[in-house]
Scaffold this motif. Sequence first.
Motif, PDB file in Angstrom:
ATOM      1  N   LEU A 253       0.828  -1.207   0.000  1.00  0.00           N
ATOM      2  CA  LEU A 253       0.000   0.000   0.000  1.00  0.00           C
ATOM      3  C   LEU A 253       0.863   1.257   0.000  1.00  0.00           C
ATOM      4  CD1 LEU A 253      -2.702  -1.174   2.562  1.00  0.00           C
ATOM      5  CD2 LEU A 253      -3.096  -0.660   0.141  1.00  0.00           C
ATOM      6  N   SER A 254       1.898   1.259   0.800  1.00  0.00           N
ATOM      7  CA  SER A 254       2.781   2.417   0.871  1.00  0.00           C
ATOM      8  C   SER A 254       3.466   2.658  -0.470  1.00  0.00           C
ATOM      9  CB  SER A 254       3.823   2.201   1.974  1.00  0.00           C
ATOM     10  OG  SER A 254       4.639   3.330   2.135  1.00  0.00           O
ATOM     11  N   HIS A 255       3.908   1.569  -1.095  1.00  0.00           N
ATOM     12  CA  HIS A 255       4.575   1.695  -2.395  1.00  0.00           C
ATOM     13  C   HIS A 255       3.608   2.203  -3.455  1.00  0.00           C
ATOM     14  CE1 HIS A 255       7.718   0.795  -5.341  1.00  0.00           C
ATOM     15  NE2 HIS A 255       6.746   0.359  -6.115  1.00  0.00           N
ATOM     16  N   ALA A 256       2.391   1.671  -3.464  1.00  0.00           N
ATOM     17  CA  ALA A 256       1.403   2.097  -4.454  1.00  0.00           C
ATOM     18  C   ALA A 256       1.104   3.585  -4.320  1.00  0.00           C
ATOM     19  CB  ALA A 256       0.121   1.282  -4.285  1.00  0.00           C
ATOM     20  N   ILE A 257       0.938   4.062  -3.098  1.00  0.00           N
ATOM     21  CA  ILE A 257       0.652   5.483  -2.888  1.00  0.00           C
ATOM     22  C   ILE A 257       1.832   6.335  -3.358  1.00  0.00           C
ATOM     23  CG2 ILE A 257       0.277   7.260  -1.132  1.00  0.00           C
ATOM     24  CD1 ILE A 257      -2.193   5.624  -1.587  1.00  0.00           C
ATOM     25  N   ARG A 258       3.050   5.900  -3.052  1.00  0.00           N
ATOM     26  CA  ARG A 258       4.221   6.656  -3.495  1.00  0.00           C
ATOM     27  C   ARG A 258       4.302   6.739  -5.010  1.00  0.00           C
ATOM     28  NH1 ARG A 258       7.164   3.688   0.366  1.00  0.00           N
ATOM     29  NH2 ARG A 258       8.103   2.484  -1.323  1.00  0.00           N
ATOM     30  N   GLY A 260       1.843   6.995  -6.967  1.00  0.00           N
ATOM     31  CA  GLY A 260       0.719   7.768  -7.509  1.00  0.00           C
ATOM     32  C   GLY A 260      -0.520   6.966  -7.817  1.00  0.00           C
ATOM     33  N   ILE A 261      -0.661   5.774  -7.234  1.00  0.00           N
ATOM     34  CA  ILE A 261      -1.808   4.912  -7.496  1.00  0.00           C
ATOM     35  C   ILE A 261      -2.805   5.001  -6.353  1.00  0.00           C
ATOM     36  CG2 ILE A 261      -2.537   2.531  -7.939  1.00  0.00           C
ATOM     37  CD1 ILE A 261      -0.802   3.935 -10.078  1.00  0.00           C
ATOM     38  N   ASP A 262      -4.071   5.128  -6.671  1.00  0.00           N
ATOM     39  CA  ASP A 262      -5.114   5.070  -5.648  1.00  0.00           C
ATOM     40  C   ASP A 262      -5.128   3.672  -5.034  1.00  0.00           C
ATOM     41  OD1 ASP A 262      -5.742   7.630  -6.200  1.00  0.00           O
ATOM     42  OD2 ASP A 262      -7.684   7.238  -7.116  1.00  0.00           O
ATOM     43  N   ALA A 263      -5.088   3.602  -3.722  1.00  0.00           N
ATOM     44  CA  ALA A 263      -5.035   2.315  -3.027  1.00  0.00           C
ATOM     45  C   ALA A 263      -5.984   2.322  -1.850  1.00  0.00           C
ATOM     46  CB  ALA A 263      -3.609   2.022  -2.551  1.00  0.00           C
ATOM     47  N   GLY A 264      -6.558   1.147  -1.569  1.00  0.00           N
ATOM     48  CA  GLY A 264      -7.473   0.996  -0.446  1.00  0.00           C
ATOM     49  C   GLY A 264      -7.207  -0.304   0.289  1.00  0.00           C
ATOM     50  N   LEU A 265      -7.901  -0.470   1.400  1.00  0.00           N
ATOM     51  CA  LEU A 265      -7.689  -1.632   2.264  1.00  0.00           C
ATOM     52  C   LEU A 265      -9.017  -2.244   2.644  1.00  0.00           C
ATOM     53  CD1 LEU A 265      -5.830  -3.400   4.142  1.00  0.00           C
ATOM     54  CD2 LEU A 265      -6.194  -1.644   5.896  1.00  0.00           C
ATOM     55  N   LEU A 266      -9.042  -3.571   2.633  1.00  0.00           N
ATOM     56  CA  LEU A 266     -10.207  -4.333   3.086  1.00  0.00           C
ATOM     57  C   LEU A 266      -9.681  -5.462   3.960  1.00  0.00           C
ATOM     58  CD1 LEU A 266     -13.331  -4.514   2.593  1.00  0.00           C
ATOM     59  CD2 LEU A 266     -12.816  -6.218   0.855  1.00  0.00           C
ATOM     60  N   SER A 267     -10.198  -5.576   5.185  1.00  0.00           N
ATOM     61  CA  SER A 267      -9.734  -6.636   6.075  1.00  0.00           C
ATOM     62  C   SER A 267     -10.885  -7.129   6.934  1.00  0.00           C
ATOM     63  CB  SER A 267      -8.602  -6.134   6.975  1.00  0.00           C
ATOM     64  OG  SER A 267      -8.186  -7.155   7.872  1.00  0.00           O
ATOM     65  N   ASN A 268     -10.837  -8.420   7.255  1.00  0.00           N
ATOM     66  CA  ASN A 268     -11.870  -8.999   8.111  1.00  0.00           C
ATOM     67  C   ASN A 268     -11.527  -8.901   9.585  1.00  0.00           C
ATOM     68  OD1 ASN A 268      -9.778 -10.816   7.742  1.00  0.00           O
ATOM     69  ND2 ASN A 268     -11.077 -12.617   7.702  1.00  0.00           N
ATOM     70  N   ARG A 280     -12.517  -1.132   6.333  1.00  0.00           N
ATOM     71  CA  ARG A 280     -12.645  -0.727   4.933  1.00  0.00           C
ATOM     72  C   ARG A 280     -12.132   0.700   4.800  1.00  0.00           C
ATOM     73  NH1 ARG A 280     -15.645  -2.354   0.620  1.00  0.00           N
ATOM     74  NH2 ARG A 280     -16.947  -3.735   1.884  1.00  0.00           N
ATOM     75  N   VAL A 281     -11.062   0.860   4.060  1.00  0.00           N
ATOM     76  CA  VAL A 281     -10.541   2.183   3.721  1.00  0.00           C
ATOM     77  C   VAL A 281     -10.680   2.321   2.213  1.00  0.00           C
ATOM     78  CG1 VAL A 281      -8.576   3.753   3.787  1.00  0.00           C
ATOM     79  CG2 VAL A 281      -8.907   2.107   5.648  1.00  0.00           C
ATOM     80  N   GLU A 282     -11.568   3.194   1.787  1.00  0.00           N
ATOM     81  CA  GLU A 282     -11.809   3.361   0.355  1.00  0.00           C
ATOM     82  C   GLU A 282     -10.544   3.816  -0.344  1.00  0.00           C
ATOM     83  OE1 GLU A 282     -14.417   2.417  -1.119  1.00  0.00           O
ATOM     84  OE2 GLU A 282     -15.823   2.158   0.559  1.00  0.00           O
ATOM     85  N   ALA A 283     -10.401   3.393  -1.594  1.00  0.00           N
ATOM     86  CA  ALA A 283      -9.194   3.710  -2.357  1.00  0.00           C
ATOM     87  C   ALA A 283      -9.042   5.210  -2.551  1.00  0.00           C
ATOM     88  CB  ALA A 283      -9.229   2.994  -3.707  1.00  0.00           C
ATOM     89  N   GLY A 284      -7.831   5.660  -2.403  1.00  0.00           N
ATOM     90  CA  GLY A 284      -7.512   7.068  -2.605  1.00  0.00           C
ATOM     91  C   GLY A 284      -6.013   7.213  -2.734  1.00  0.00           C
ATOM     92  N   VAL A 288      -2.190  11.842   2.920  1.00  0.00           N
ATOM     93  CA  VAL A 288      -3.252  11.633   3.914  1.00  0.00           C
ATOM     94  C   VAL A 288      -3.796  10.217   3.819  1.00  0.00           C
ATOM     95  CG1 VAL A 288      -5.565  12.361   4.645  1.00  0.00           C
ATOM     96  CG2 VAL A 288      -3.863  14.076   3.999  1.00  0.00           C
ATOM     97  N   GLN A 289      -3.968   9.717   2.588  1.00  0.00           N
ATOM     98  CA  GLN A 289      -4.454   8.354   2.391  1.00  0.00           C
ATOM     99  C   GLN A 289      -3.456   7.338   2.925  1.00  0.00           C
ATOM    100  OE1 GLN A 289      -7.258   7.208   1.545  1.00  0.00           O
ATOM    101  NE2 GLN A 289      -7.021   5.164   0.686  1.00  0.00           N
ATOM    102  N   ARG A 290      -2.168   7.564   2.667  1.00  0.00           N
ATOM    103  CA  ARG A 290      -1.135   6.647   3.166  1.00  0.00           C
ATOM    104  C   ARG A 290      -1.165   6.587   4.689  1.00  0.00           C
ATOM    105  NH1 ARG A 290       4.574   7.223   4.456  1.00  0.00           N
ATOM    106  NH2 ARG A 290       5.671   5.245   4.101  1.00  0.00           N
ATOM    107  N   THR A 291      -1.318   7.734   5.329  1.00  0.00           N
ATOM    108  CA  THR A 291      -1.391   7.765   6.790  1.00  0.00           C
ATOM    109  C   THR A 291      -2.614   7.014   7.293  1.00  0.00           C
ATOM    110  OG1 THR A 291      -0.215   9.880   6.891  1.00  0.00           O
ATOM    111  CG2 THR A 291      -1.554   9.277   8.802  1.00  0.00           C
ATOM    112  N   ALA A 292      -3.761   7.195   6.617  1.00  0.00           N
ATOM    113  CA  ALA A 292      -4.985   6.508   7.021  1.00  0.00           C
ATOM    114  C   ALA A 292      -4.836   4.993   6.900  1.00  0.00           C
ATOM    115  CB  ALA A 292      -6.165   6.994   6.181  1.00  0.00           C
ATOM    116  N   LEU A 293      -4.190   4.534   5.836  1.00  0.00           N
ATOM    117  CA  LEU A 293      -3.986   3.099   5.638  1.00  0.00           C
ATOM    118  C   LEU A 293      -3.051   2.530   6.702  1.00  0.00           C
ATOM    119  CD1 LEU A 293      -3.573   3.178   1.758  1.00  0.00           C
ATOM    120  CD2 LEU A 293      -5.447   2.053   2.985  1.00  0.00           C
ATOM    121  N   LEU A 294      -1.941   3.214   6.945  1.00  0.00           N
ATOM    122  CA  LEU A 294      -0.978   2.732   7.938  1.00  0.00           C
ATOM    123  C   LEU A 294      -1.569   2.767   9.347  1.00  0.00           C
ATOM    124  CD1 LEU A 294       2.284   4.418   6.606  1.00  0.00           C
ATOM    125  CD2 LEU A 294       1.709   1.983   6.525  1.00  0.00           C
TER     126      LEU A 294
END
Length: 361
Positions: A253-258, A260-268, A280-284, A288-294
């Motif tokens: 996820l960190s690499h994708a954001i760096r 320039g790719i919109d990335a999101g997270l889904l986990s059970n 659920r973190v919607e793709a963006g 700010v998105q990288r911080t939200a994912l981490l």
Amino acid sequence: MLAWLLVNAVVLLALLAWVYGRYALRHVGYARHFTKEAVFAGEEIEMVERIVNRKLLPLPWVRLESMMASGLVFGRQHDLDIRSGDRFQNHISLFSLRSYRQIVRRHKVVCAKRGYYVLESATMTAGDPIGLSRPSRRFPLALTLTVYPEVVPMREVPLPAHSWLGDVTVRRWIVEDPFLTAGTREYRAGDGLRSVNWKATARTGRLQVHRKEFTADHRVVVCLNLETHERMWNAVLEPERIERAIRYAASILSHAIREGIDAGLLSNGWTFGGPKEPVRVEAGGGAVQRTALLESLAKLQLETSVTMHALLDDELARDPQETDYLIVSCHRGAALEERAEALRRRGNGVEWLLVEGGRDR
């Protein structure tokens, strides 16, 4: 005469005990903070304590005690005793505090494990020189520290070598190729002038830009499965293996954001401080998105809230457009395979990153 001296001594000690019992912890202040609010696992920071005695009465001894999670590793100090358990550690320190004096104590801390650490209070005990009185006071802290998962180099992430992820997505988002285009699209706010396609602009009468294949319409969602096998439910039985999966997810996820790719997270799993609901973190994109994912990965608890295939059912019902899915999982059960195939049939890219058992290689 001896009896009189003994009586005076007893009275004096009783008075001393009363004075310290009543006034020892009055006008005493305590505060602590970390030098950073958020760090990555493995980083070293400092915890700073400030203790102040705002009165004439000196404190010959002060005992400070607090409970912390064992994922924070403190360096050894002569005035600090640490009694560690599997999950928590009890910190006990003993020092003196003169009248109208402030002391600042700095502790080196290695953030050994990802997590969201909450330090709710510290208890201070003080008293007279011979310990006849021992008044205590609880200081509320509400101190937090976010420790992100370690982000490892992409070469250490076991992505499949022969797959659309290696052939197509590598060109689109794993390795940025600014010369790879897939037609044009209308200009959007934030597009650079260098990306303008002037011929298409003249032809259409509207400002057009080159559509980069790796950023144009696609986005990637990492599906982090906390199940270690198909029939597992609730508590994770192989925490080290799941922690490795979390590190892989954070790295991708960190690499994708760096790039320039919109990335999101889904986990059970579910996150600390929130309801026991799937993550659920919607793709963006963007910092700010990288911080939200981490942050979501830092707070992730090693316990499932639903099955992973149920989350993929939700994705099928939501009909997400132009989304690629990377399933980070310890198994490829029949139910998961079925949902992954359904996503493929609908046109979504789906790839697997299987997390093997054993230690990191």
